[in-house]
Motif scaffolding. Structure first.
Motif, PDB file in Angstrom:
ATOM      1  N   CYS A 300       0.990  -1.186  -0.028  1.00  0.00           N
ATOM      2  CA  CYS A 300       0.117  -0.026  -0.016  1.00  0.00           C
ATOM      3  C   CYS A 300       0.938   1.419   0.064  1.00  0.00           C
ATOM      4  O   CYS A 300       1.842   1.230   0.486  1.00  0.00           O
ATOM      5  CB  CYS A 300      -0.867  -0.095   1.364  1.00  0.00           C
ATOM      6  N   GLY A 301       0.247   2.185  -0.574  1.00  0.00           N
ATOM      7  CA  GLY A 301       0.965   3.679  -0.391  1.00  0.00           C
ATOM      8  C   GLY A 301       2.256   3.611  -0.874  1.00  0.00           C
ATOM      9  O   GLY A 301       2.571   3.319  -2.064  1.00  0.00           O
ATOM     10  N   SER A 302       3.260   4.241  -0.250  1.00  0.00           N
ATOM     11  CA  SER A 302       4.802   4.292  -0.502  1.00  0.00           C
ATOM     12  C   SER A 302       5.000   2.919  -0.943  1.00  0.00           C
ATOM     13  O   SER A 302       6.218   2.823  -1.546  1.00  0.00           O
ATOM     14  CB  SER A 302       5.455   4.993   0.583  1.00  0.00           C
ATOM     15  N   ALA A 303       4.983   2.033  -0.008  1.00  0.00           N
ATOM     16  CA  ALA A 303       5.476   0.832  -0.107  1.00  0.00           C
ATOM     17  C   ALA A 303       5.059   0.194  -1.636  1.00  0.00           C
ATOM     18  O   ALA A 303       5.930  -0.573  -2.143  1.00  0.00           O
ATOM     19  CB  ALA A 303       5.181  -0.363   0.980  1.00  0.00           C
ATOM     20  N   SER A 347       6.145  -3.943   3.306  1.00  0.00           N
ATOM     21  CA  SER A 347       5.559  -3.291   4.368  1.00  0.00           C
ATOM     22  C   SER A 347       6.471  -2.593   5.517  1.00  0.00           C
ATOM     23  O   SER A 347       6.914  -3.552   5.816  1.00  0.00           O
ATOM     24  CB  SER A 347       4.376  -4.076   5.210  1.00  0.00           C
ATOM     25  N   GLN A 348       6.646  -1.442   5.809  1.00  0.00           N
ATOM     26  CA  GLN A 348       7.614  -0.900   6.639  1.00  0.00           C
ATOM     27  C   GLN A 348       7.139  -1.260   8.145  1.00  0.00           C
ATOM     28  O   GLN A 348       7.765  -1.787   8.816  1.00  0.00           O
ATOM     29  CB  GLN A 348       7.646   0.566   6.645  1.00  0.00           C
ATOM     30  N   SER A 349       5.542  -1.029   8.460  1.00  0.00           N
ATOM     31  CA  SER A 349       5.312  -1.631   9.908  1.00  0.00           C
ATOM     32  C   SER A 349       5.086  -2.801   9.984  1.00  0.00           C
ATOM     33  O   SER A 349       5.075  -3.486  10.917  1.00  0.00           O
ATOM     34  CB  SER A 349       3.732  -0.712  10.047  1.00  0.00           C
ATOM     35  N   GLY A 350       4.525  -3.758   8.975  1.00  0.00           N
ATOM     36  CA  GLY A 350       4.230  -5.039   9.018  1.00  0.00           C
ATOM     37  C   GLY A 350       2.994  -5.400   9.458  1.00  0.00           C
ATOM     38  O   GLY A 350       2.614  -6.605   9.941  1.00  0.00           O
ATOM     39  N   THR A 352      -0.182  -3.409   8.097  1.00  0.00           N
ATOM     40  CA  THR A 352      -1.021  -2.856   7.303  1.00  0.00           C
ATOM     41  C   THR A 352      -2.242  -3.654   6.926  1.00  0.00           C
ATOM     42  O   THR A 352      -1.795  -4.793   6.268  1.00  0.00           O
ATOM     43  CB  THR A 352      -0.349  -2.150   6.177  1.00  0.00           C
ATOM     44  N   VAL A 398       5.287  10.107  10.133  1.00  0.00           N
ATOM     45  CA  VAL A 398       4.149   9.361   9.516  1.00  0.00           C
ATOM     46  C   VAL A 398       4.380   9.029   8.159  1.00  0.00           C
ATOM     47  O   VAL A 398       4.349   8.307   7.646  1.00  0.00           O
ATOM     48  CB  VAL A 398       2.772  10.329   9.580  1.00  0.00           C
ATOM     49  N   ALA A 399       5.008  10.234   7.345  1.00  0.00           N
ATOM     50  CA  ALA A 399       5.593   9.946   5.958  1.00  0.00           C
ATOM     51  C   ALA A 399       6.580   9.111   5.994  1.00  0.00           C
ATOM     52  O   ALA A 399       7.777   9.612   6.450  1.00  0.00           O
ATOM     53  CB  ALA A 399       5.521  11.409   5.416  1.00  0.00           C
ATOM     54  N   GLN A 407      13.425  -0.399   1.193  1.00  0.00           N
ATOM     55  CA  GLN A 407      12.436  -1.350   0.687  1.00  0.00           C
ATOM     56  C   GLN A 407      13.167  -1.429  -0.814  1.00  0.00           C
ATOM     57  O   GLN A 407      13.345  -2.804  -1.480  1.00  0.00           O
ATOM     58  CB  GLN A 407      11.076  -1.042   0.718  1.00  0.00           C
ATOM     59  N   LEU A 483       3.271  11.649  -3.623  1.00  0.00           N
ATOM     60  CA  LEU A 483       2.417  11.417  -2.626  1.00  0.00           C
ATOM     61  C   LEU A 483       3.194  12.245  -1.432  1.00  0.00           C
ATOM     62  O   LEU A 483       2.346  12.644  -0.846  1.00  0.00           O
ATOM     63  CB  LEU A 483       2.613   9.820  -2.325  1.00  0.00           C
ATOM     64  N   LYS A 484       4.626  12.373  -1.459  1.00  0.00           N
ATOM     65  CA  LYS A 484       5.399  13.006  -0.306  1.00  0.00           C
ATOM     66  C   LYS A 484       4.655  14.359  -0.183  1.00  0.00           C
ATOM     67  O   LYS A 484       4.546  14.909   1.009  1.00  0.00           O
ATOM     68  CB  LYS A 484       6.890  12.857  -0.311  1.00  0.00           C
ATOM     69  N   GLU A 487       0.884  14.609   0.883  1.00  0.00           N
ATOM     70  CA  GLU A 487       0.537  14.357   2.246  1.00  0.00           C
ATOM     71  C   GLU A 487       1.164  15.057   3.550  1.00  0.00           C
ATOM     72  O   GLU A 487       0.517  15.480   4.425  1.00  0.00           O
ATOM     73  CB  GLU A 487       0.889  12.751   2.541  1.00  0.00           C
ATOM     74  N   VAL A 604      -1.503   1.774   9.246  1.00  0.00           N
ATOM     75  CA  VAL A 604      -2.995   1.506   8.752  1.00  0.00           C
ATOM     76  C   VAL A 604      -3.489   0.298   9.166  1.00  0.00           C
ATOM     77  O   VAL A 604      -3.625  -0.701   8.304  1.00  0.00           O
ATOM     78  CB  VAL A 604      -3.221   2.203   7.441  1.00  0.00           C
TER      79      VAL A 604
HETATM   80  C1  F6R Z   1       3.316   7.480   2.796  1.00  0.00           C
HETATM   81  C2  F6R Z   1       3.194   6.246   4.047  1.00  0.00           C
HETATM   82  C3  F6R Z   1       2.046   5.431   3.481  1.00  0.00           C
HETATM   83  C4  F6R Z   1       2.629   3.806   3.775  1.00  0.00           C
HETATM   84  C5  F6R Z   1       1.435   2.894   3.732  1.00  0.00           C
HETATM   85  C6  F6R Z   1       2.103   1.489   3.844  1.00  0.00           C
HETATM   86  O1  F6R Z   1       4.365   8.115   3.305  1.00  0.00           O
HETATM   87  O2  F6R Z   1       3.924   6.163   4.895  1.00  0.00           O
HETATM   88  O3  F6R Z   1       1.608   5.155   2.205  1.00  0.00           O
HETATM   89  O4  F6R Z   1       3.534   3.655   3.052  1.00  0.00           O
HETATM   90  O5  F6R Z   1       0.527   3.257   4.431  1.00  0.00           O
HETATM   91  O6  F6R Z   1       2.454   1.172   5.426  1.00  0.00           O
HETATM   92  P1  F6R Z   1       3.294  -0.044   5.592  1.00  0.00           P
HETATM   93  O7  F6R Z   1       4.571   0.269   4.584  1.00  0.00           O
HETATM   94  O8  F6R Z   1       3.588   0.293   7.159  1.00  0.00           O
HETATM   95  O9  F6R Z   1       2.664  -1.178   5.058  1.00  0.00           O
END
Ligand code: F6R
Length: 607
Positions: A300-303, A347-350, A352, A398-399, A407, A483-484, A487, A604
């Motif tokens: 999703c998103g940046s990922a 996924s950064q957070s793992g 989402t 957040v961004a 990644q 996107l950056k 947002e 998210v």
């Molecule tokens: C934008 C941003 C989001 C995340 C997206 C996925 O700056 O941070 O678009 O990239 O919500 O999040 P992760 O990588 O945690 O799954």
């Protein structure tokens, strides 16, 4: 999406809860609250807005006595961000307080049922049903009441519960939302994220879905869905506490942009040996590699944009077709996937929600799954067949910035690794690993060679819209750059494949319309140059991102951003850096809350 904390021990809980909430504020920041218990029962304090307001209201926690408590910082889903809708929520009899991260999907049915049974509601939230269910099911055992309550809930939840029936205890329940226990000496904790724990303890236990925990000052008991006790060993958090502090920077985002050379190096260096890429974590995949017919990258998103950028190198080096799909689309698209498909989940957070759902869907269809994740022990990391960690360290703004670049870095390395094991490399592997090892230095150069960015931000910050254009990897980077920008600065920013302009968007180009043109791929530079000329002849002002020696672009564009010389195969990870800085300084010009943009949350965890 919301952060929760809990503490029990022999010191005042409120200051510890507030400190934890400050660390979790990136997850949601429209309202906050704590519930603390002492011999007189439970006291709840809530505010609309930031944790700072809660600190003020509670005199930094001193005004709320008690050694046991829970806290919450909210990102509103059900009900406006008001004090009434802020957590913790109290049961009608005042004996239970609950904090919740996630969404209760069947809350309206439960609400009807509870209303019919005479319970009254103080808020519009989905969460409040939980605390009334607990009251309804309580029959002398909180454990029992929790199991019965959890059995009624559909959706995702990390819950924290206290009850005046069991002073000194906090309960934590996890289903599809992150929850981590902190193991202290004479005190114990829970939180949505380790950043809220590391000031107190580095020994943590990751709860699994369906598990719940009972914590007192001296013990932690963990149970499965059926209430059977399970034994789990703590793991040690290794990263530096300083990594989660601002370290002299005005914002986390700026700090994290500047940390990128180090983060990319930490991701690459341990995996390059004797001129080869080595992924010990992927040994198991090698016997099947030759059977892979298709790679799907989903996120999703940046990922997702990292996937779009990394896809070119992956396809070019492995010669395997690569598709990049939004996780929120893939999960409902009945994808044509089988065991000859490798699904790469990023996924950064793992945590989402859509990414987790897409991963599950692909697994059900027989795909082999590989996750690229930053947070150790997160849901995506645990669910995938293979996991590669991006060693970016905690990302608080957040961004995403360093999450994104690490990644892409992993995708580059995977491209080389797979290509080598498929015998498809057409250049010596050492040439490619040398290029990879150079990336951290190139990122630093991309930071250093653009001192004019704050001035450019002053020039471009008050336009109605910004267009980003580029081709191939430049286009993928344009998507992330736009996107950056939108947002954090709230400017309307859109990215277009440069060749698409003539098919509609060029109608929007008028006198002084800024167009940010990415020209970092020599093989298609002339094509993008033609698009620059087209928009300029319609009055656009062009800010071009290119190499210092690119005379044609230098003489055509109005303003310039630079990247150092780098092969187009690996350039996306460098190109984004000046665009991150541009977005940062435009947002600063616009007086935005850069680390916590409005309406956004870091993780998210709801659909
Ligand atoms: C934008 C941003 C989001 C995340 C997206 C996925 O700056 O941070 O678009 O990239 O919500 O999040 P992760 O990588 O945690 O799954």
């Amino acid at each position: 999406m919301c952060g929760i904390v809990g503490f029990t021990g022999r010191q005042n809980a409120a200051p510890i809860l507030l400190d934890g909430l400050k660390k979790l504020e990136y997850r949601g920041y429209d309202s906050a609250g704590i519930a603390v218990m002492d011999d007189n029962g439970i006291t709840v304090q809530k505010v609309k807005g930031r944790i700072a307001n809660l600190c003020e209201k509670t005199k930094d926690g001193e005004a709320v006595p008690g050694f046991t408590g829970i806290g919450h910082t909210r990102w509103a889903t059900h009900g406006a961000p008001t004090e009434e809708n802020a957590h913790p929520h109290l049961s009608n009899d005042g004996r239970f307080a609950v904090v919740h991260n996630g969404i209760i999907e069947n809350y309206s049915t439960l609400r009807e049922e509870l209303l019919a049974d005479g319970y009254h509601f103080e808020s519009e939230t989905d969460t409040e049903v939980i605390v009334h269910l607990l009251e309804m099911y309580y029959n002398g055992s909180i454990r029992e009441a929790l199991i019965r309550t959890a059995n009624r809930l559909s959706g995702s939840y990390a819950l924290g519960v206290i009850s005046s029936e069991e002073p000194g205890k906090i309960y934590a329940v996890r289903e599809a939302s992150p929850l981590i226990l902190g193991v202290g000496i004479g005190e114990n904790y829970f939180a949505s994220d380790v950043t809220a724990l590391v000031n107190h303890t580095r020994n943590v236990i990751y709860l699994e879905d369906g598990e719940f925990a009972e914590l007192s000052e001296s013990s932690i008991k963990i149970f499965d869905v059926l209430g059977q006790e399970v034994s789990k060993k703590p793991t040690r958090v290794l990263w530096d506490v300083q990594a989660a502090e601002k370290g002299g920077f005005e914002h986390f985002m700026l700090k994290e942009i500047m940390e990128q050379p180090g983060a990319v190096k930490a991701t690459i260096a341990p995996r390059i040996r004797d001129g080869k890429v080595v992924f010990e974590e992927l040994q198991g995949i090698l016997p099947y590699l030759a059977d892979i017919r298709k790679i799907i990258i989903t996120a999703c998103g940046s990922a997702y944009y990292a996937g779009c950028a990394g896809r070119y190198a992956l396809e070019r080096l492995t010669r395997i077709p690569v598709e990049v799909e939004l996780a929120s689309e893939l999960r409902y698209s009945e994808p044509l996937i089988d065991d000859t498909t490798l699904v790469i989940v990023i996924s950064q957070s793992g945590e989402t929600a859509d990414t987790i759902a897409a991963l599950k869907e692909c697994k059900t269809r027989g795909a082999r799954t590989l996750a690229i994740v930053n947070v150790v022990g997160s849901t995506v990391a645990k669910l995938a067949d293979y996991t590669i960690y991006t060693w970016a360290g905690p990302e608080i703004a957040v961004a995403t910035t360093k999450g994104y670049t690490t990644q892409i870095t992993v995708l580059y390395m995977l491209s080389v690794y797979f290509s080598d094991h498929l015998w498809r490399l057409t250049v010596p592997e050492e040439t490619l690993t040398d290029m990879l090892m150079e990336l951290p230095r190139r990122i630093q150069q991309a930071i250093d060679m653009n001192p004019t960015i704050p001035a450019l931000a002053k020039k471009y910050h008050d336009h109605k819209a910004l267009f980003f254009i580029g081709r191939n990897t430049d286009y993928a980077t344009a998507l992330e750059g736009a996107l950056k920008m939108k947002e954090i600065s709230y400017l309307h920013a859109e990215a277009y494949a440069a060749g698409e302009l003539k098919h509609g968007t060029i109608a929007l180009i008028e006198e002084h319309q800024p167009v940010i043109a990415l020209c970092c791929n020599p093989s298609i530079m002339e094509k993008t140059l033609s698009n620059i000329v087209e928009v300029k002849s319609r009055g656009a002002e062009v800010l071009a991102l290119t190499f210092r020696n690119n005379q044609k672009i230098l003489s055509t564009a109005d303003d310039l951003l630079f990247i150092p010389d780098v092969d187009a195969l690996f350039s996306a990870v460098i190109e984004i850096v000046p665009l991150q800085l541009l977005a940062y300084y435009v947002a600063k010009e616009n007086g935005c809350d850069i680390d916590k943009p409005k309406n956004l949350a870091k993780s998210v965890t709801v659909e």
